[in-house]
Design a protein around this motif. Sequence first.
Motif, PDB file in Angstrom:
ATOM      1  N   VAL A 151       0.709  -1.222   0.000  1.00  0.00           N
ATOM      2  CA  VAL A 151       0.028   0.112   0.016  1.00  0.00           C
ATOM      3  C   VAL A 151       0.832   1.234  -0.033  1.00  0.00           C
ATOM      4  O   VAL A 151       1.631   1.393   0.873  1.00  0.00           O
ATOM      5  CB  VAL A 151      -0.984   0.141   0.934  1.00  0.00           C
ATOM      6  CG1 VAL A 151      -1.893   1.114   1.205  1.00  0.00           C
ATOM      7  CG2 VAL A 151      -1.720  -1.127   1.116  1.00  0.00           C
ATOM      8  N   PRO A 152       0.610   2.272  -0.905  1.00  0.00           N
ATOM      9  CA  PRO A 152       1.464   3.273  -1.087  1.00  0.00           C
ATOM     10  C   PRO A 152       1.267   4.519  -0.248  1.00  0.00           C
ATOM     11  O   PRO A 152       1.945   5.391  -0.171  1.00  0.00           O
ATOM     12  CB  PRO A 152       1.583   3.498  -2.567  1.00  0.00           C
ATOM     13  CG  PRO A 152      -0.136   3.424  -2.835  1.00  0.00           C
ATOM     14  CD  PRO A 152      -0.260   2.218  -2.030  1.00  0.00           C
ATOM     15  N   ALA A 153       0.100   4.706   0.418  1.00  0.00           N
ATOM     16  CA  ALA A 153      -0.358   5.741   1.168  1.00  0.00           C
ATOM     17  C   ALA A 153      -1.803   5.173   2.298  1.00  0.00           C
ATOM     18  O   ALA A 153      -2.035   3.800   1.903  1.00  0.00           O
ATOM     19  CB  ALA A 153      -0.992   6.917   0.448  1.00  0.00           C
ATOM     20  N   ASP A 154      -2.030   6.228   3.099  1.00  0.00           N
ATOM     21  CA  ASP A 154      -3.110   5.606   3.793  1.00  0.00           C
ATOM     22  C   ASP A 154      -4.390   5.709   2.663  1.00  0.00           C
ATOM     23  O   ASP A 154      -4.488   6.765   2.277  1.00  0.00           O
ATOM     24  CB  ASP A 154      -3.372   6.629   4.799  1.00  0.00           C
ATOM     25  CG  ASP A 154      -2.462   6.250   6.059  1.00  0.00           C
ATOM     26  OD1 ASP A 154      -1.484   5.194   5.838  1.00  0.00           O
ATOM     27  OD2 ASP A 154      -2.690   6.803   7.063  1.00  0.00           O
ATOM     28  N   LEU A 155      -4.910   4.337   2.754  1.00  0.00           N
ATOM     29  CA  LEU A 155      -6.063   4.436   1.670  1.00  0.00           C
ATOM     30  C   LEU A 155      -7.618   4.291   2.195  1.00  0.00           C
ATOM     31  O   LEU A 155      -7.557   3.284   3.258  1.00  0.00           O
ATOM     32  CB  LEU A 155      -5.788   3.360   0.548  1.00  0.00           C
ATOM     33  CG  LEU A 155      -4.349   3.566  -0.223  1.00  0.00           C
ATOM     34  CD1 LEU A 155      -4.224   2.317  -1.214  1.00  0.00           C
ATOM     35  CD2 LEU A 155      -4.264   4.946  -0.852  1.00  0.00           C
ATOM     36  N   ARG A 156      -8.522   4.448   1.494  1.00  0.00           N
ATOM     37  CA  ARG A 156      -9.873   3.731   1.915  1.00  0.00           C
ATOM     38  C   ARG A 156     -10.346   3.050   0.591  1.00  0.00           C
ATOM     39  O   ARG A 156     -10.516   3.271  -0.390  1.00  0.00           O
ATOM     40  CB  ARG A 156     -10.670   5.057   2.030  1.00  0.00           C
ATOM     41  CG  ARG A 156     -10.555   5.954   3.412  1.00  0.00           C
ATOM     42  CD  ARG A 156     -10.829   5.334   4.598  1.00  0.00           C
ATOM     43  NE  ARG A 156     -10.404   6.162   5.854  1.00  0.00           N
ATOM     44  CZ  ARG A 156     -10.657   5.880   7.045  1.00  0.00           C
ATOM     45  NH1 ARG A 156     -11.442   4.985   7.526  1.00  0.00           N
ATOM     46  NH2 ARG A 156     -10.173   6.359   7.978  1.00  0.00           N
ATOM     47  N   LEU A 157     -11.268   2.089   1.279  1.00  0.00           N
ATOM     48  CA  LEU A 157     -11.623   1.155   0.168  1.00  0.00           C
ATOM     49  C   LEU A 157     -12.958   1.625  -0.555  1.00  0.00           C
ATOM     50  O   LEU A 157     -13.747   1.828   0.214  1.00  0.00           O
ATOM     51  CB  LEU A 157     -11.806  -0.334   0.729  1.00  0.00           C
ATOM     52  CG  LEU A 157     -10.768  -1.330   1.022  1.00  0.00           C
ATOM     53  CD1 LEU A 157      -9.884  -0.752   1.964  1.00  0.00           C
ATOM     54  CD2 LEU A 157     -11.147  -2.762   1.285  1.00  0.00           C
ATOM     55  N   LEU A 158     -12.965   1.525  -1.761  1.00  0.00           N
ATOM     56  CA  LEU A 158     -14.025   1.949  -2.543  1.00  0.00           C
ATOM     57  C   LEU A 158     -14.994   0.711  -2.890  1.00  0.00           C
ATOM     58  O   LEU A 158     -16.090   0.657  -2.874  1.00  0.00           O
ATOM     59  CB  LEU A 158     -13.642   2.756  -3.713  1.00  0.00           C
ATOM     60  CG  LEU A 158     -13.025   3.994  -3.521  1.00  0.00           C
ATOM     61  CD1 LEU A 158     -12.437   4.696  -4.713  1.00  0.00           C
ATOM     62  CD2 LEU A 158     -13.975   4.997  -2.617  1.00  0.00           C
ATOM     63  N   GLN A 159     -14.167  -0.407  -3.828  1.00  0.00           N
ATOM     64  CA  GLN A 159     -14.760  -1.522  -4.201  1.00  0.00           C
ATOM     65  C   GLN A 159     -14.272  -2.575  -3.740  1.00  0.00           C
ATOM     66  O   GLN A 159     -13.098  -2.828  -4.184  1.00  0.00           O
ATOM     67  CB  GLN A 159     -15.060  -1.162  -5.832  1.00  0.00           C
ATOM     68  CG  GLN A 159     -15.918  -0.186  -6.197  1.00  0.00           C
ATOM     69  CD  GLN A 159     -15.828  -0.279  -7.775  1.00  0.00           C
ATOM     70  OE1 GLN A 159     -15.283  -0.987  -8.459  1.00  0.00           O
ATOM     71  NE2 GLN A 159     -16.458   0.955  -8.333  1.00  0.00           N
ATOM     72  N   VAL A 160     -15.011  -3.352  -3.047  1.00  0.00           N
ATOM     73  CA  VAL A 160     -14.324  -4.825  -2.639  1.00  0.00           C
ATOM     74  C   VAL A 160     -15.334  -5.763  -2.203  1.00  0.00           C
ATOM     75  O   VAL A 160     -16.579  -5.447  -1.683  1.00  0.00           O
ATOM     76  CB  VAL A 160     -13.375  -4.469  -1.230  1.00  0.00           C
ATOM     77  CG1 VAL A 160     -14.108  -3.857  -0.137  1.00  0.00           C
ATOM     78  CG2 VAL A 160     -12.734  -5.862  -0.746  1.00  0.00           C
ATOM     79  N   ARG A 161     -14.889  -6.975  -2.637  1.00  0.00           N
ATOM     80  CA  ARG A 161     -15.668  -7.932  -2.208  1.00  0.00           C
ATOM     81  C   ARG A 161     -15.336  -8.661  -1.061  1.00  0.00           C
ATOM     82  O   ARG A 161     -16.195  -9.098  -0.050  1.00  0.00           O
ATOM     83  CB  ARG A 161     -16.014  -9.206  -3.615  1.00  0.00           C
ATOM     84  CG  ARG A 161     -16.628  -8.660  -4.642  1.00  0.00           C
ATOM     85  CD  ARG A 161     -16.748  -9.601  -5.880  1.00  0.00           C
ATOM     86  NE  ARG A 161     -17.587  -9.033  -6.875  1.00  0.00           N
ATOM     87  CZ  ARG A 161     -17.723  -9.992  -8.086  1.00  0.00           C
ATOM     88  NH1 ARG A 161     -17.220 -11.029  -8.149  1.00  0.00           N
ATOM     89  NH2 ARG A 161     -18.340  -9.171  -8.939  1.00  0.00           N
ATOM     90  N   GLU A 162     -14.104  -9.111  -1.153  1.00  0.00           N
ATOM     91  CA  GLU A 162     -13.568  -9.705   0.046  1.00  0.00           C
ATOM     92  C   GLU A 162     -12.010  -9.463   0.079  1.00  0.00           C
ATOM     93  O   GLU A 162     -11.166  -9.820  -1.064  1.00  0.00           O
ATOM     94  CB  GLU A 162     -13.613 -11.253   0.103  1.00  0.00           C
ATOM     95  CG  GLU A 162     -13.225 -11.929   1.203  1.00  0.00           C
ATOM     96  CD  GLU A 162     -13.420 -13.574   1.259  1.00  0.00           C
ATOM     97  OE1 GLU A 162     -12.642 -14.158   2.025  1.00  0.00           O
ATOM     98  OE2 GLU A 162     -14.253 -14.122   0.390  1.00  0.00           O
ATOM     99  N   LEU A 163     -11.559  -8.630   0.821  1.00  0.00           N
ATOM    100  CA  LEU A 163     -10.046  -8.376   0.912  1.00  0.00           C
ATOM    101  C   LEU A 163      -9.548  -8.673   2.291  1.00  0.00           C
ATOM    102  O   LEU A 163      -9.801  -8.095   3.193  1.00  0.00           O
ATOM    103  CB  LEU A 163      -9.879  -6.816   0.567  1.00  0.00           C
ATOM    104  CG  LEU A 163      -8.513  -6.309   0.913  1.00  0.00           C
ATOM    105  CD1 LEU A 163      -7.592  -6.715  -0.127  1.00  0.00           C
ATOM    106  CD2 LEU A 163      -8.529  -4.791   0.860  1.00  0.00           C
TER     107      LEU A 163
END
Length: 315
Positions: A151-163
Motif C-alpha cells: 500500500v503506497p499511502a493511507d487508503l480507503r476501500l471503494l470497491q471490494v468483495r473480500e479483501l
Amino acid sequence: MDASSKPQWHHDSGVTVLSALESQAEGLTSEQVAARRGRFGENRLLDQKPRSVWRRLAGQFHNVLLYILLVAAMLALLLGFYSDATVIVLVVVINALVGFVQEGKAEAALRSIQRMLVSHCQGLRDGQPHTLEASELVPGDVVILAAGDRVPADLRLLQVRELHCDEAMLTGEPVPPQKSAGESVHAGTVVQDGSVLFTASAVGSHTTLSRIIRMVRQAQSSKPEIGQLADKISAIFVPVVVVIALFSAAIWYFFGPAPQIVYTLVIATTVLIIACPCALGLATPMSIISGVGRAAESGVLVRDADALQRASTLD
C-alpha cells in the motif's frame, strides 16, 4: 477537505468516502492533482536528514557527569597516575561507543521502516489508468492494487468483495484481517488477495506510518520516570560533590603536608571519582537507546520511554 483530520468512515460506502475527499470514481483531474499537491505536498515519509557519524559520536559525550570524569582523568594524568587516567578514559569511551552503536541500530531500523513505501502504483487520472509515481499521490487519488502489492499511502476501500490485508508490521496481528468498503488500509501494509479499488485519504507526513516514525524518534530522546529521577538526583549530587572536592582540596592546600599542590590535586581527583554518581547518569540514557533500538529491530514500535519502562512489569 483536510487530509490530517480523522473522519469516521469505517462503515461508510465508497460513494460517501469519495464525496468526503471531494473525488470521483474516475479519479482526479490534472488540475485537481496540481492544486492538492501544492496543498498537501508529496507522498513521502518524514525525510529527516540523519545526523552525521561524528555528530552522533560527539553527542554521546554531552553529559555533565562525563565532563566530571574527563576532568578527573586530566588531573590524574597531571599527577602521573597514568593507569588511573587510562581506566577513567576507557570507561568514558566504552560508554560513548555502546550508546553510539545502539543509536545507530535504532536509526537503521527506522530507515528500514521508511523503505516500506513502494515507488510506483496503478491509479486513475482523468478517467484513464496510469502507472503513477507513489510520491505523486494526493488525497482523493483513486488507486488500483492487486494481491501482493504494498500500500503506497493511507487508503480507503471503494470497491471490494473480500479483501485481506497483512498489517502485521503495524499491529503485530499474525492473521490478515478482512476489510470492507469504507475501511482503511495503511501505508506499508500488503494486500493479500483480490484486485481492489482504493482512494487515498492521507499521504506523506499525514500517514499512520509517518506518525509511527515520529513517535519512535521521540521515544529515543524521551526519558522515563526513572530517567527523570536520575536527572534530579544528579542535579543535587553533582554540585554537592564538586563543592566537597573543592573544600577538601582547599583544606589539604592550606593545612596539608608538602608538597601541598600534589596532595590537593590527589584529594580533589579522588573525591570527584568516588563520590560523583557517574554511573547513574550513564546507565539510564544508554538503556533507553538500547531498548528502543532492539524493539525496533524486532518489529516492536515503542511510543515513548515510559511505555518501555512499564513493559518491564508485563508478564
